[in-house]
Design a protein around this motif. Structure first.
Motif, PDB file in Angstrom:
ATOM      1  N   UNK A 191      70.259  95.486 -22.086  1.00  0.00           N
ATOM      2  CA  UNK A 191      68.991  95.977 -22.624  1.00  0.00           C
ATOM      3  C   UNK A 191      67.959  94.872 -22.452  1.00  0.00           C
ATOM      4  N   UNK A 192      66.712  95.241 -22.301  1.00  0.00           N
ATOM      5  CA  UNK A 192      65.651  94.261 -22.096  1.00  0.00           C
ATOM      6  C   UNK A 192      65.264  93.608 -23.419  1.00  0.00           C
ATOM      7  N   UNK A 193      65.189  92.297 -23.396  1.00  0.00           N
ATOM      8  CA  UNK A 193      64.827  91.544 -24.590  1.00  0.00           C
ATOM      9  C   UNK A 193      63.327  91.354 -24.653  1.00  0.00           C
ATOM     10  N   UNK A 194      62.811  91.190 -25.854  1.00  0.00           N
ATOM     11  CA  UNK A 194      61.386  90.928 -26.057  1.00  0.00           C
ATOM     12  C   UNK A 194      61.136  89.419 -26.042  1.00  0.00           C
ATOM     13  N   UNK A 195      59.954  89.027 -25.617  1.00  0.00           N
ATOM     14  CA  UNK A 195      59.561  87.615 -25.573  1.00  0.00           C
ATOM     15  C   UNK A 195      59.764  86.961 -26.934  1.00  0.00           C
ATOM     16  N   UNK A 196      59.270  87.629 -28.005  1.00  0.00           N
ATOM     17  CA  UNK A 196      59.368  87.041 -29.346  1.00  0.00           C
ATOM     18  C   UNK A 196      60.812  86.832 -29.786  1.00  0.00           C
ATOM     19  N   UNK A 197      61.716  87.708 -29.353  1.00  0.00           N
ATOM     20  CA  UNK A 197      63.133  87.564 -29.695  1.00  0.00           C
ATOM     21  C   UNK A 197      63.695  86.291 -29.076  1.00  0.00           C
ATOM     22  N   UNK A 198      63.412  86.089 -27.800  1.00  0.00           N
ATOM     23  CA  UNK A 198      63.914  84.904 -27.094  1.00  0.00           C
ATOM     24  C   UNK A 198      63.285  83.645 -27.675  1.00  0.00           C
ATOM     25  N   UNK A 199      62.011  83.701 -27.996  1.00  0.00           N
ATOM     26  CA  UNK A 199      61.328  82.554 -28.587  1.00  0.00           C
ATOM     27  C   UNK A 199      61.950  82.197 -29.943  1.00  0.00           C
ATOM     28  N   UNK A 200      62.244  83.185 -30.753  1.00  0.00           N
ATOM     29  CA  UNK A 200      62.859  82.959 -32.057  1.00  0.00           C
ATOM     30  C   UNK A 200      64.246  82.333 -31.916  1.00  0.00           C
ATOM     31  N   UNK A 201      65.029  82.840 -30.989  1.00  0.00           N
ATOM     32  CA  UNK A 201      66.379  82.301 -30.780  1.00  0.00           C
ATOM     33  C   UNK A 201      66.295  80.861 -30.265  1.00  0.00           C
ATOM     34  N   UNK A 202      65.381  80.595 -29.345  1.00  0.00           N
ATOM     35  CA  UNK A 202      65.225  79.234 -28.825  1.00  0.00           C
ATOM     36  C   UNK A 202      64.821  78.275 -29.944  1.00  0.00           C
ATOM     37  N   UNK A 203      63.917  78.688 -30.794  1.00  0.00           N
ATOM     38  CA  UNK A 203      63.502  77.837 -31.923  1.00  0.00           C
ATOM     39  C   UNK A 203      64.656  77.596 -32.895  1.00  0.00           C
ATOM     40  N   UNK A 204      65.432  78.638 -33.160  1.00  0.00           N
ATOM     41  CA  UNK A 204      66.583  78.506 -34.055  1.00  0.00           C
ATOM     42  C   UNK A 204      67.592  77.503 -33.466  1.00  0.00           C
ATOM     43  N   UNK A 205      67.846  77.607 -32.173  1.00  0.00           N
ATOM     44  CA  UNK A 205      68.777  76.680 -31.522  1.00  0.00           C
ATOM     45  C   UNK A 205      68.205  75.261 -31.498  1.00  0.00           C
ATOM     46  N   UNK A 206      66.900  75.131 -31.374  1.00  0.00           N
ATOM     47  CA  UNK A 206      66.263  73.821 -31.445  1.00  0.00           C
ATOM     48  C   UNK A 206      66.456  73.207 -32.837  1.00  0.00           C
ATOM     49  N   UNK A 207      66.252  74.010 -33.882  1.00  0.00           N
ATOM     50  CA  UNK A 207      66.427  73.510 -35.256  1.00  0.00           C
ATOM     51  C   UNK A 207      67.875  73.148 -35.547  1.00  0.00           C
ATOM     52  N   UNK A 208      68.815  73.823 -34.903  1.00  0.00           N
ATOM     53  CA  UNK A 208      70.240  73.505 -35.067  1.00  0.00           C
ATOM     54  C   UNK A 208      70.650  72.257 -34.294  1.00  0.00           C
ATOM     55  N   UNK A 209      69.757  71.761 -33.427  1.00  0.00           N
ATOM     56  CA  UNK A 209      70.079  70.590 -32.622  1.00  0.00           C
ATOM     57  C   UNK A 209      70.760  70.920 -31.307  1.00  0.00           C
ATOM     58  N   UNK A 210      70.826  72.199 -30.975  1.00  0.00           N
ATOM     59  CA  UNK A 210      71.470  72.616 -29.727  1.00  0.00           C
ATOM     60  C   UNK A 210      70.538  72.484 -28.518  1.00  0.00           C
ATOM     61  N   UNK A 211      69.238  72.574 -28.768  1.00  0.00           N
ATOM     62  CA  UNK A 211      68.256  72.481 -27.691  1.00  0.00           C
ATOM     63  C   UNK A 211      67.295  71.331 -27.926  1.00  0.00           C
ATOM     64  N   UNK A 212      66.763  70.819 -26.837  1.00  0.00           N
ATOM     65  CA  UNK A 212      65.639  69.898 -26.870  1.00  0.00           C
ATOM     66  C   UNK A 212      64.431  70.684 -26.391  1.00  0.00           C
ATOM     67  N   UNK A 213      63.265  70.243 -26.789  1.00  0.00           N
ATOM     68  CA  UNK A 213      62.066  70.902 -26.288  1.00  0.00           C
ATOM     69  C   UNK A 213      61.008  69.857 -25.990  1.00  0.00           C
ATOM     70  N   UNK A 214      60.215  70.149 -24.970  1.00  0.00           N
ATOM     71  CA  UNK A 214      59.102  69.283 -24.595  1.00  0.00           C
ATOM     72  C   UNK A 214      57.881  70.170 -24.379  1.00  0.00           C
ATOM     73  N   UNK A 215      56.739  69.671 -24.776  1.00  0.00           N
ATOM     74  CA  UNK A 215      55.502  70.416 -24.609  1.00  0.00           C
ATOM     75  C   UNK A 215      55.053  70.319 -23.159  1.00  0.00           C
ATOM     76  N   UNK A 216      54.769  71.476 -22.571  1.00  0.00           N
ATOM     77  CA  UNK A 216      54.305  71.565 -21.188  1.00  0.00           C
ATOM     78  C   UNK A 216      53.057  72.435 -21.206  1.00  0.00           C
ATOM     79  N   UNK A 217      51.900  71.797 -21.295  1.00  0.00           N
ATOM     80  CA  UNK A 217      50.648  72.547 -21.445  1.00  0.00           C
ATOM     81  C   UNK A 217      50.601  73.187 -22.818  1.00  0.00           C
ATOM     82  N   UNK A 218      50.511  74.502 -22.859  1.00  0.00           N
ATOM     83  CA  UNK A 218      50.431  75.237 -24.117  1.00  0.00           C
ATOM     84  C   UNK A 218      51.787  75.734 -24.606  1.00  0.00           C
ATOM     85  N   UNK A 219      52.823  75.540 -23.806  1.00  0.00           N
ATOM     86  CA  UNK A 219      54.141  76.097 -24.143  1.00  0.00           C
ATOM     87  C   UNK A 219      55.207  75.004 -24.143  1.00  0.00           C
ATOM     88  N   UNK A 220      56.291  75.286 -24.826  1.00  0.00           N
ATOM     89  CA  UNK A 220      57.430  74.380 -24.823  1.00  0.00           C
ATOM     90  C   UNK A 220      58.377  74.748 -23.691  1.00  0.00           C
TER      91      UNK A 220
END
Length: 127
Positions: free
Chosen positions: A38-67
């Motif tokens: 099934x097709x995922x929504x942008x906000x769903x993927x963004x929420x999951x990525x943020x949750x994984x970042x808060x858990x320490x599973x992901x790193x993030x870097x700012x690239x222009x206006x987006x991470x």
């Protein structure tokens, strides 16, 4: 050790481990939707990525206006830690380890044996 809460978190991690480098949410969304039933929504993927970042599973870097998101550590390291946590969390981990070793395919058993030999040689100061 932080575990993955469900199939979507696992899918995000697998996509990022397979990527050549950190991805923006839109790039990650495209990769996920290529393989999804099934097709995922942008906000769903963004929420999951943020949750994984808060858990320490992901790193993030700012690239222009987006991470851009990328794994905080390699898949092999994460899975090995999960296995060790599971093993040491059992009352009779010797029996569990024995059962595991008996169930490992022959090629994997050879790799495991070689790793154990290297470790034993290193602990004795031999190389």
């Amino acid at each position: 050790m932080v575990g993955l809460a469900g199939p979507l978190e696992r899918a995000v991690m697998e996509a990022l481990w397979a990527a050549p480098g950190p991805l923006r949410v839109r790039e990650l969304l495209l990769r996920l939707n290529e393989a999804a039933e099934r097709q995922l929504a942008y906000n769903t993927v963004q929420t999951v990525a943020e949750r994984l970042f808060r858990k320490g599973m992901l790193q993030r870097t700012l690239d222009g206006q987006a991470f851009r998101y990328g794994p905080a550590r390699p898949r092999e390291e994460y899975v090995a830690e999960l296995m060790l946590d599971t093993l040491t969390g059992t009352a009779d981990h010797g029996a569990v380890l024995t059962r595991f070793a008996e169930g490992v395919p022959a090629e994997d058993a050879r790799k495991l044996l070689e790793a154990l030999r290297r470790r034993a040689a290193g602990e004795r100061g031999e190389h």
